[in-house]
Scaffold this active site. Structure first.
Site, PDB file in Angstrom:
ATOM      1  N   SER A  49       0.812  -1.219   0.000  1.00 54.18           N
ATOM      2  CA  SER A  49       0.000   0.000   0.000  1.00 54.18           C
ATOM      3  C   SER A  49       0.845   1.268   0.000  1.00 54.18           C
ATOM      4  O   SER A  49       2.005   1.269   0.431  1.00 54.18           O
ATOM      5  CB  SER A  49      -0.908   0.016   1.228  1.00 54.18           C
ATOM      6  OG  SER A  49      -1.695  -1.139   1.277  1.00 54.18           O
TER       7      SER A  49
HETATM    8  N1  SAH Z   1      -0.836  -4.734   3.744  1.00 51.85           N
HETATM    9  C1  SAH Z   1      -0.191  -5.192   2.553  1.00 51.85           C
HETATM   10  C2  SAH Z   1      -1.051  -4.925   1.355  1.00 51.85           C
HETATM   11  C3  SAH Z   1      -1.206  -6.147   0.539  1.00 51.85           C
HETATM   12  S1  SAH Z   1      -2.343  -6.063  -0.803  1.00 51.85           S
HETATM   13  C4  SAH Z   1       1.193  -4.599   2.426  1.00 51.85           C
HETATM   14  O1  SAH Z   1       1.502  -3.632   3.152  1.00 51.85           O
HETATM   15  O2  SAH Z   1       1.999  -5.085   1.627  1.00 51.85           O
HETATM   16  C5  SAH Z   1      -3.644  -7.079  -0.173  1.00 51.85           C
HETATM   17  C6  SAH Z   1      -3.315  -8.504   0.149  1.00 51.85           C
HETATM   18  O3  SAH Z   1      -4.535  -9.130   0.549  1.00 51.85           O
HETATM   19  C7  SAH Z   1      -2.794  -9.306  -1.027  1.00 51.85           C
HETATM   20  O4  SAH Z   1      -1.553  -9.863  -0.691  1.00 51.85           O
HETATM   21  C8  SAH Z   1      -3.848 -10.396  -1.227  1.00 51.85           C
HETATM   22  O5  SAH Z   1      -3.317 -11.656  -1.607  1.00 51.85           O
HETATM   23  C9  SAH Z   1      -4.478 -10.475   0.147  1.00 51.85           C
HETATM   24  N2  SAH Z   1      -5.822 -11.036   0.189  1.00 51.85           N
HETATM   25  C10 SAH Z   1      -6.822 -10.910  -0.706  1.00 51.85           C
HETATM   26  N3  SAH Z   1      -7.911 -11.583  -0.312  1.00 51.85           N
HETATM   27  C11 SAH Z   1      -7.585 -12.157   0.889  1.00 51.85           C
HETATM   28  C12 SAH Z   1      -8.280 -12.989   1.801  1.00 51.85           C
HETATM   29  N4  SAH Z   1      -9.528 -13.374   1.585  1.00 51.85           N
HETATM   30  N5  SAH Z   1      -7.646 -13.384   2.910  1.00 51.85           N
HETATM   31  C13 SAH Z   1      -6.361 -13.020   3.160  1.00 51.85           C
HETATM   32  N6  SAH Z   1      -5.651 -12.234   2.326  1.00 51.85           N
HETATM   33  C14 SAH Z   1      -6.250 -11.808   1.206  1.00 51.85           C
END
Ligand code: SAH
Length: 227
Positions: A76
């Site tokens: 993010s």
């Molecule tokens: N907070 C993270 C942002 C990652 S983007 C950072 O700072 O890097 C969002 C993430 O949510 C992705 O890696 C995606 O695989 C995950 N995601 C999507 N659906 C999900 C679910 N149902 N349960 C767990 N993770 C999920």
């Protein structure tokens, strides 16, 4: 929680912090969050974002933008990490659940502020890479699990705060259930391919939810693997 090459990024990190503080002030009228607390600022200063981005993105590690981390996912934008962290109002004794570990950057920011973080990531290779990285950086108060986070983490519930870093079409009921009275759930809500609504749900001591819309945001979708 710094590393040997930290100095190389010190200026870039300072500029990023200034940018994030300015953006917080500029959006304060809309978000209700006019400035970042000292604790959150310190967390953003200490977590080395360059350790959470892929090698080919290193030059952009301290730009205030989201970056690709593989598997179609993103780390993010720092301003959004700062805002969401502030909205959670993390207490040093809090136990927090994060859904969407991704790179683990937001996880690290939370871990440097609260007692314990549980984080769920549905893509096993991202979960493993994030867990390894967090371990290498010395965060001992984090557990990462590969699973569908829409179900929360029943065994560790209830939580003082829950942060979802992927966009949900609706707020998953399991997460509301796993939130303690007095706790906050920070979550982007809305459909894919357009902006979503960043919301804060506050569960009061009587267990009643109050919801506030904070800001339009863009997140990758929260995928539902299980009903
Ligand atoms: N907070 C993270 C942002 C990652 S983007 C950072 O700072 O890097 C969002 C993430 O949510 C992705 O890696 C995606 O695989 C995950 N995601 C999507 N659906 C999900 C679910 N149902 N349960 C767990 N993770 C999920």
């Amino acid at each position: 929680m710094t590393d040997g090459v930290d100095g190389k990024y010190a200026d870039a990190r300072r500029r990023l912090l200034e940018r994030v503080m300015a953006e917080t002030r500029e959006t304060g009228g809309v978000t209700g969050c006019h400035e970042l607390s000292e604790r959150v600022l310190r967390a953003l200063t200490t977590v080395p974002r360059h350790r959470f981005v892929p090698m080919e993105q290193l030059d952009l590690a301290y730009a205030d933008i989201p970056l690709p981390i593989g598997r179609g996912q993103t780390i993010s934008q720092p301003f959004i990490v700062a805002l969401m962290t502030e909205l959670l109002v993390p207490d040093p004794q809090a136990v927090v659940l994060e859904i969407g570990t991704g790179s683990g950057y937001q996880t690290a920011v939370l871990a440097s502020l609260v007692r314990q973080v549980y984080s769920v990531e549905r893509i096993p290779e991202l979960a493993e890479a994030a867990a390894r990285r967090l371990h290498e950086l010395g965060y001992t108060n984090v557990e990462v699990r590969a699973d569908d986070g829409g179900q929360g983490w029943e065994e560790q519930a209830p939580f003082d705060g829950i942060m979802v870093t992927a966009a949900a079409a609706e707020v998953p009921p399991a997460l509301v259930r796993q939130l303690k009275p007095g706790g906050r759930l920070v979550i982007p809500v809305g459909e894919q391919h357009r902006s979503q609504d960043l919301r804060v749900l506050h569960k009061n001591e009587q267990g009643v939810l109050e919801t506030r819309s904070v800001l339009p945001v863009v997140f990758v979708p929260l995928v539902r693997d299980r009903e």
